[in-house]
Design an enzyme around this catalytic site. Structure first.
Site, PDB file in Angstrom:
ATOM      1  N   ASP A  10       0.887  -1.133   0.042  1.00 10.96           N
ATOM      2  CA  ASP A  10      -0.095   0.098   0.000  1.00 10.96           C
ATOM      3  C   ASP A  10       0.747   1.199  -0.278  1.00 10.96           C
ATOM      4  OD1 ASP A  10      -2.351   1.527   0.800  1.00 10.96           O
ATOM      5  OD2 ASP A  10      -1.486   1.727   2.655  1.00 10.96           O
ATOM      6  N   ASP A  12      -0.027   5.075   0.879  1.00  7.88           N
ATOM      7  CA  ASP A  12      -0.013   5.868   1.954  1.00  7.88           C
ATOM      8  C   ASP A  12      -0.074   5.371   3.348  1.00  7.88           C
ATOM      9  OD1 ASP A  12      -0.415   8.210   0.318  1.00  7.88           O
ATOM     10  OD2 ASP A  12      -2.386   7.970   0.053  1.00  7.88           O
ATOM     11  N   GLY A  47      -7.652   4.508   3.143  1.00 11.20           N
ATOM     12  CA  GLY A  47      -7.693   3.169   2.246  1.00 11.20           C
ATOM     13  C   GLY A  47      -8.851   3.429   1.396  1.00 11.20           C
ATOM     14  N   ARG A  50     -11.880   8.304  -2.735  1.00  8.81           N
ATOM     15  CA  ARG A  50     -12.070   9.888  -2.764  1.00  8.81           C
ATOM     16  C   ARG A  50     -13.571  10.037  -2.537  1.00  8.81           C
ATOM     17  NH1 ARG A  50      -9.749  13.119  -7.428  1.00  8.81           N
ATOM     18  NH2 ARG A  50      -8.072  11.710  -6.934  1.00  8.81           N
ATOM     19  N   SER A 116      -5.188   5.426  -4.171  1.00  7.45           N
ATOM     20  CA  SER A 116      -5.120   6.695  -4.475  1.00  7.45           C
ATOM     21  C   SER A 116      -4.922   7.046  -6.009  1.00  7.45           C
ATOM     22  CB  SER A 116      -3.861   7.450  -3.869  1.00  7.45           C
ATOM     23  OG  SER A 116      -3.739   8.701  -4.388  1.00  7.45           O
ATOM     24  N   ARG A 117      -5.643   7.970  -6.547  1.00  6.10           N
ATOM     25  CA  ARG A 117      -5.408   8.417  -7.781  1.00  6.10           C
ATOM     26  C   ARG A 117      -4.270   9.256  -8.115  1.00  6.10           C
ATOM     27  NH1 ARG A 117     -11.469   9.549 -10.061  1.00  6.10           N
ATOM     28  NH2 ARG A 117     -10.919   7.909 -11.795  1.00  6.10           N
ATOM     29  N   ASN A 118      -3.698   9.838  -6.969  1.00 10.66           N
ATOM     30  CA  ASN A 118      -2.457  10.577  -6.950  1.00 10.66           C
ATOM     31  C   ASN A 118      -1.065   9.748  -6.789  1.00 10.66           C
ATOM     32  OD1 ASN A 118      -3.671  13.312  -7.168  1.00 10.66           O
ATOM     33  ND2 ASN A 118      -4.662  12.488  -5.339  1.00 10.66           N
ATOM     34  N   ASP A 170      -1.744  -0.688   5.933  1.00 12.50           N
ATOM     35  CA  ASP A 170      -1.839   0.033   7.310  1.00 12.50           C
ATOM     36  C   ASP A 170      -3.379   0.373   7.533  1.00 12.50           C
ATOM     37  OD1 ASP A 170      -2.353   2.082   5.155  1.00 12.50           O
ATOM     38  OD2 ASP A 170      -2.359   3.687   6.856  1.00 12.50           O
TER      39      ASP A 170
HETATM   40  P1  B16 Z   1      -6.963  10.030  -3.875  1.00 11.00           P
HETATM   41  P2  B16 Z   1      -3.808   4.083  -0.101  1.00 11.00           P
HETATM   42  C1  B16 Z   1      -5.820   5.788  -0.159  1.00 11.00           C
HETATM   43  O1  B16 Z   1      -4.492   5.675  -0.532  1.00 11.00           O
HETATM   44  C2  B16 Z   1      -5.653   6.668   1.065  1.00 11.00           C
HETATM   45  O2  B16 Z   1      -5.533   6.110   2.307  1.00 11.00           O
HETATM   46  C3  B16 Z   1      -7.048   7.312   1.355  1.00 11.00           C
HETATM   47  O3  B16 Z   1      -7.229   8.040   2.482  1.00 11.00           O
HETATM   48  C4  B16 Z   1      -7.495   7.972  -0.040  1.00 11.00           C
HETATM   49  O4  B16 Z   1      -9.032   8.534   0.242  1.00 11.00           O
HETATM   50  C5  B16 Z   1      -7.449   7.419  -1.220  1.00 11.00           C
HETATM   51  O5  B16 Z   1      -5.968   6.643  -1.314  1.00 11.00           O
HETATM   52  C6  B16 Z   1      -7.907   8.012  -2.424  1.00 11.00           C
HETATM   53  O6  B16 Z   1      -6.732   8.811  -2.415  1.00 11.00           O
HETATM   54  O7  B16 Z   1      -8.040  11.007  -3.548  1.00 11.00           O
HETATM   55  O8  B16 Z   1      -5.727  10.601  -3.777  1.00 11.00           O
HETATM   56  O9  B16 Z   1      -7.393   9.165  -5.030  1.00 11.00           O
HETATM   57  O10 B16 Z   1      -3.773   4.041   1.320  1.00 11.00           O
HETATM   58  O11 B16 Z   1      -4.552   3.024  -0.554  1.00 11.00           O
HETATM   59  O12 B16 Z   1      -2.351   4.084  -0.731  1.00 11.00           O
HETATM   60 MG    MG Z   2      -2.887   3.320   3.346  1.00 11.66          MG
END
Ligand code: B16
Ligand code: MG
Length: 211
Positions: A10, A12, A47, A50, A116-118, A170
């Site tokens: 993972d 974040d 996790g 969005r 995350s899409r980022n 996590d």
């Molecule tokens: P985004 P992971 C997740 O990343 C984050 O933990 C979660 O808090 C967030 O809402 C999700 O990505 C979407 O992120 O807005 O950047 O697309 O923990 O799966 O790496």
């Molecule tokens: Mg995470």
């Protein structure tokens, strides 16, 4: 004989921490809607995608919003979040994480499986854009964690079966995704307290005792 042939991380909360930036960006939006959003509630969003995160925040109030309004709110949050992510640099990867990744890379194919899409932007900010053998993120999936799709696609990209991969997570949603996909998992941070995780680790280098 070794137990696993690949590792899926993972992003974040495992490789780096963007929690605070997610919180600040959602807080700005929640304040503008007079919703009682705080750091504790922010933990529920770990996790989770969005749009699902936005729905959880809007559930703090009574008002219903159209899909168009929700899209605009999610975009606004993401614009704020992206501006905050600009502050990230390779210094946001701890020595423990970096040395563990380098050690594991000598022995295993490694992938990222993130909601995350980022993801690609974050990896480039922290200097790991070209490090992993496969990166599957929120742009590649139709259902986010706890659905196992992101990890199944990551295993597939590494040409591995789920039972041959260890997932490192996590978040509760990520451990559930691993279980549902047939993966063993190592829970770190909040997930280190989950019984459903196969292993419970305090820091990433504890993986070196497992792998
Ligand atoms: P985004 P992971 C997740 O990343 C984050 O933990 C979660 O808090 C967030 O809402 C999700 O990505 C979407 O992120 O807005 O950047 O697309 O923990 O799966 O790496
Ligand atoms: Mg995470």
């Amino acid at each position: 004989m070794r137990k696993y042939d690949a590792v899926i991380f993972d992003l974040d909360g495992v490789i780096c921490s963007t929690d605070e930036y997610h919180y600040l960006a959602w807080k700005e939006l929640a304040d503008s809607l007079a919703l009682p959003f705080d750091r504790q509630y922010n933990n529920k969003l770990r996790g989770v995608s969005r749009l699902e995160s936005l729905n959880l925040i809007l559930a703090l109030g009574e008002r219903q919003y159209s899909d168009e309004e929700k899209q605009a709110m999610a975009q606004k949050k993401n614009d704020t979040y992206r501006r905050l992510l600009e502050k990230m640099s390779p210094a946001d990867v701890s020595d423990d994480v970096l040395s563990t990744l380098n050690e594991l890379k000598r022995k295993y194919p490694l992938a990222i499986g993130s909601s995350s899409r980022n993801t690609k932007f974050i990896l480039s900010r922290i200097g790991l854009a070209d490090f992993f053998d496969a990166v599957i993120d929120g742009n590649d999936i139709s259902a986010s964690k706890p659905d196992p799709e992101v990890f199944l696609k990551a295993a597939d990209a590494l040409s591995q079966r789920p039972s041959s991969c260890l997932v490192v997570e996590d978040a509760a949603a990520g451990i559930e995704a691993a279980v549902r996909g047939g993966f063993d998992s190592a829970g770190i941070g909040d997930a280190s307290r989950l019984e459903s995780a196969t292993y419970h680790i305090g820091r990433l280098s504890d993986l070196l005792d497992i792998l």
